[in-house]
Scaffold this motif. Structure first.
Motif, PDB file in Angstrom:
ATOM      1  N   LYS A  81       0.605  -1.156   0.082  1.00  0.00           N
ATOM      2  CA  LYS A  81      -0.061   0.069   0.146  1.00  0.00           C
ATOM      3  C   LYS A  81       0.923   1.304   0.095  1.00  0.00           C
ATOM      4  N   ILE A  82       0.656   2.089  -0.954  1.00  0.00           N
ATOM      5  CA  ILE A  82       1.352   3.428  -1.048  1.00  0.00           C
ATOM      6  C   ILE A  82       0.369   4.642  -0.674  1.00  0.00           C
ATOM      7  N   ASN A  83       0.778   5.320   0.482  1.00  0.00           N
ATOM      8  CA  ASN A  83      -0.355   6.694   0.834  1.00  0.00           C
ATOM      9  C   ASN A  83       0.287   7.548   0.030  1.00  0.00           C
ATOM     10  N   THR A  84      -0.244   7.929  -0.845  1.00  0.00           N
ATOM     11  CA  THR A  84       0.201   9.093  -2.052  1.00  0.00           C
ATOM     12  C   THR A  84       0.002  10.513  -1.304  1.00  0.00           C
ATOM     13  N   PRO A 119       2.805  17.282  -6.030  1.00  0.00           N
ATOM     14  CA  PRO A 119       1.462  16.368  -6.309  1.00  0.00           C
ATOM     15  C   PRO A 119       1.929  15.214  -6.686  1.00  0.00           C
ATOM     16  N   VAL A 120       1.394  14.090  -6.297  1.00  0.00           N
ATOM     17  CA  VAL A 120       1.761  12.590  -6.466  1.00  0.00           C
ATOM     18  C   VAL A 120       0.314  12.092  -6.621  1.00  0.00           C
ATOM     19  N   VAL A 121       0.391  11.312  -8.123  1.00  0.00           N
ATOM     20  CA  VAL A 121      -0.921  10.694  -8.358  1.00  0.00           C
ATOM     21  C   VAL A 121      -0.660   9.281  -8.639  1.00  0.00           C
ATOM     22  N   GLU A 122      -1.629   8.441  -8.317  1.00  0.00           N
ATOM     23  CA  GLU A 122      -1.590   6.843  -8.626  1.00  0.00           C
ATOM     24  C   GLU A 122      -1.886   6.654 -10.269  1.00  0.00           C
TER      25      GLU A 122
END
Length: 729
Positions: A125-128, A138-141
């Motif tokens: 699991k990655i908590n963006t 900004p970080v987007v999945e």
């Protein structure tokens, strides 16, 4: 005013897939100014004002390789409006190393964490949100393969480019700051400029940023600064910076990534237990390549080529009961109807259609081959081949890095030769340049297909054997050349990642196939076209009874005179007839010319791959053994003019260029001679003086292969897995 967004990321992070998704067909390919590294740009779908620039896949901005130099110079000099950083979510720590460098540039950065479908499947699991807060951008999945998150990442990138995203400079730990404070004081003492962030300048000095060096070198003794810092810290400054980056990255990941509690073997790991097995790897590779060439050349490819040769460039074909005439029939009828001159009809039908048509007739086979190669590259198997070949190459004095240009050379020798620039060791780089073109490129496929189909009855072993003849020539050359003073030395270390296996997108495979195939077709419409006109003219015009004019018999043409003057050179190889000699020489302009020349000299109607006509026509010039000798010579001899030009540019030395061309030609001649002369003994031929020469050639090669020499200590660095903790240069 338009917006420019740079696409940056590690190799195998999914950058190319995302670029294709974002731009679709609105892209164009060229070279970066001053260098021959491929440059891709495209317009964002639905946004004509937004240009996406695809930077080379790199691990860092510290300029060790040409790709890194190109990427760094573009970002520093061109200053795009925003950077879209593609990060492999399955290997977050290594990918964030480049991210920290990109953020330091002061250009708005948006991070796209790719392959989230694979991350979720593994249980990680990655908590963006946390990751975005710690990185300050900004970080987007996303999942580029499944086109998830594309709309959001596009929106974020455009917002960043328009200045709606704040820019934060990366901060380092106190350990490095103590050294950088020392440097800052030295810069001020030297009367240098008081930059806004001296720490950034210092870090860039260690990371070999030539632009920063140029800016302050006139006022500051750069080398003394670096030396002083290393004295203070009692270590290499560059290593310290690298280590601190990873410490910083670890602190970021600590609250952002939750790994699955149980570590299970992934599907890729399970496949690799078999595919990269010490004993099974090579047999599996041999079987894979046999299937590739069997389908491409002997079965599916042959059916398609027969249709092209006999139908499109022949008498015609039937479609739903409707008879459609071929190009020669249509053009012939048109020329007759307009009462075209005899020489013009001959030029068009016997020259252009016969020559260019003979080459284009093999395009279907090439497209099938290119589909296979694109699939193997996209799914991740070709990276394993580099790993497998590194084991072998390292025993013979080369590293797996040499296999990358060779792999690229299967499409075209020119980019393969240019890819040798990534090899730091000068000796290894020169040897790679000399041997890369031994591997059969796309231009040699028509020769392989013609020989396999016309003279071996479509035997399935001929085409794969041509591939392995090239591999054998590379390995043998590596062993022999490494035992000379010119090339002696340890092989360069080879560090690369093994990407996870994945099912390629059909659109990406077809795009790769079309780009390679279209390049071949364009060559047929330019170089091959001009060559066939020259061949037609010189073969159909000559001196008869002291007068120059068009001849009825090709034996009286200028080309025949030239061919007869050089054909004696190839008598020991089994094909001393002038037509074969001329075909081999014209192949130096472009390898496809070999087939085009046969198409003109033997009449295109006979150059159908499976046709009885070509067998009877070529029987006077070739036997099965001499045909294979002809194939071997054309596979190994000096490449086409374009590839020769690339060799000259990359060698940057006339003597080395001629040494490379001479070595390739001599090796090709010697091996082809040995194949024919020794093979002739086993097929009931006579024992002649040339048979002795053939055995001497084999003896000489064996001597160079097995003569004792002081072996270099090879490095035990092979390939890092995708789970590697750190990636260091």
């Amino acid at each position: 005013m338009g917006i420019t967004i740079a696409l940056a990321g590690n190799p195998n992070s999914g950058k190319t897939t995302l670029f294709n998704v974002l731009t679709g067909s609105n892209q164009y390919v060229g070279n970066w100014p001053g260098v021959t590294v491929e440059k891709k740009e495209g317009k964002l779908k639905g946004e004509k004002e937004v240009t996406i620039t695809d930077l080379p896949g790199i691990y860092s901005l510290s300029p060790y390789t040409l790709e890194e130099v190109v990427a760094r110079n573009y970002l520093l000099n061109e200053k795009p409006d925003a950077i879209l950083n593609i990060v492999d979510g399955t290997n977050l720590e290594r990918n964030l190393y480049l991210t920290t460098q990109l953020i330091e540039l002061g250009i708005p950065v948006v991070v796209a964490v790719n392959m989230m479908d694979v991350v979720e499947k593994s249980g990680d699991k990655i908590n963006t949100g946390v990751l975005s807060k710690k990185l300050g951008c900004p970080v987007v999945e996303i999942s580029a393969m499944k086109q998830k998150g594309i709309e959001e990442i596009t929106k974020k990138a455009i917002e960043a480019a328009k200045g709606k995203t704040s820019v934060r400079v990366h901060e380092f730990s106190a350990v490095v700051e103590s050294a950088l404070t020392e440097i800052e004081g030295m810069i001020e003492d030297k009367g240098g400029r008081n930059d806004k962030d001296q720490r950034f300048v210092a870090v860039k000095l260690f990371e070999r940023d030539d632009k920063i060096k140029e800016q302050i070198a006139m006022r500051i003794d750069v080398e003394s600064i670096i030396s002083k810092c290393e004295e203070v810290l009692d270590d290499d400054g560059e290593s310290i910076i690298t280590n601190e980056r990873y410490n910083y990255i670890s602190s970021i990941i600590e609250g952002s990534l939750v790994k699955a509690s149980k570590v299970k073997l992934t599907t890729s790991d399970k496949i690799d237990k078999i595919v990269t097995n010490r004993w099974l790897a090579l047999p599996i590779f041999a079987v894979v390549m046999w299937i590739v060439y069997y389908v491409s050349v002997t079965t599916v490819g042959t059916w398609a080529t027969d249709w092209a040769n006999d139908g499109v460039f022949g008498d015609g074909w039937s479609l739903f009961g409707l008879e459609i005439p071929g190009i020669p029939v249509i053009l012939g009828g048109f020329l007759e109807s307009v009462h075209a001159a005899g020489w013009l009809q001959s030029l068009i039908l016997d020259g252009i259609v016969a020559g260019v048509g003979a080459v284009l007739g093999f395009v279907p086979q090439m497209l099938v081959l290119f589909i296979f190669l694109a699939f193997l590259e996209s799914c991740g198997y070709m990276a394993r081949i580099a790993f497998i070949m590194d084991r072998i190459f390292r025993k013979f004095g080369l590293s797996g890095k040499s296999f990358i240009p060779i792999l690229i050379g299967t499409g075209c020798g020119v980019p393969g030769i240019m890819a040798s620039r990534t090899i730091e060791n000068d000796r290894d780089r020169k040897m790679t340049i000399m041997t890369t073109t031994f591997i059969p490129c796309g231009a040699k496929l028509p020769i392989i297909a013609l020989i396999a189909g016309a003279l071996f009855g479509g035997a399935s072993w001929v085409a794969p054997s041509a591939y392995f003849v090239g591999i054998a020539a590379i390995i043998i050359s590596g062993i022999m050349l490494k035992k000379t003073k010119m090339f002696a030395g340890d092989p360069a270390p080879f560090v690369m990642e093994l990407p996870s296996y994945r099912m390629p997108r059909i659109s990406d495979v077809l795009r790769s196939m079309w780009e390679r195939g279209w390049s071949f077709i364009k060559k047929a419409g330019s170089i091959i076209l001009l060559s066939t006109i020259f061949i037609w003219f010189t073969s159909n015009f000559g001196f008869v009874n002291g007068k120059f004019g068009m001849v009825e018999d090709l034996e009286n043409g200028l080309l025949a005179s030239i061919g007869k003057g050089i054909s004696w050179l190839f008598v020991p190889l089994g094909w001393g007839e002038w037509k074969a000699a001329v075909a081999a020489i014209t192949g130096l302009v472009a390898k496809e010319n070999v087939v085009g020349t046969f198409g003109i000299l033997y009449g295109y109607a006979e150059v159908a791959e499976e046709g009885n006509e070509i067998w009877s026509t070529l029987a006077a010039s070739f036997t099965a053994l001499s045909a294979y000798s002809f194939l071997v010579f054309n596979l190994l001899c000096a490449p086409c003019f374009a590839a020769m030009g690339a060799i000259k540019r990359e060698m940057n030395n006339t003597k080395w260029f001629w040494f490379a061309i001479g070595y390739q030609t001599i090796l090709a001649y010697g091996v082809a001679l040995a194949v024919y002369q020794i093979g002739n003994i086993f097929t009931g031929g006579a024992f002649t003086i040339w048979t002795i020469v053939g055995f001497l050639v084999v003896a000489l090669i064996l001597y160079f292969l097995f003569r004792p020499y002081k072996e270099s200590k090879t490095l035990n660095i092979n390939v890092s897995s995708v789970k590697a903790h750190k990636f260091a240069k």
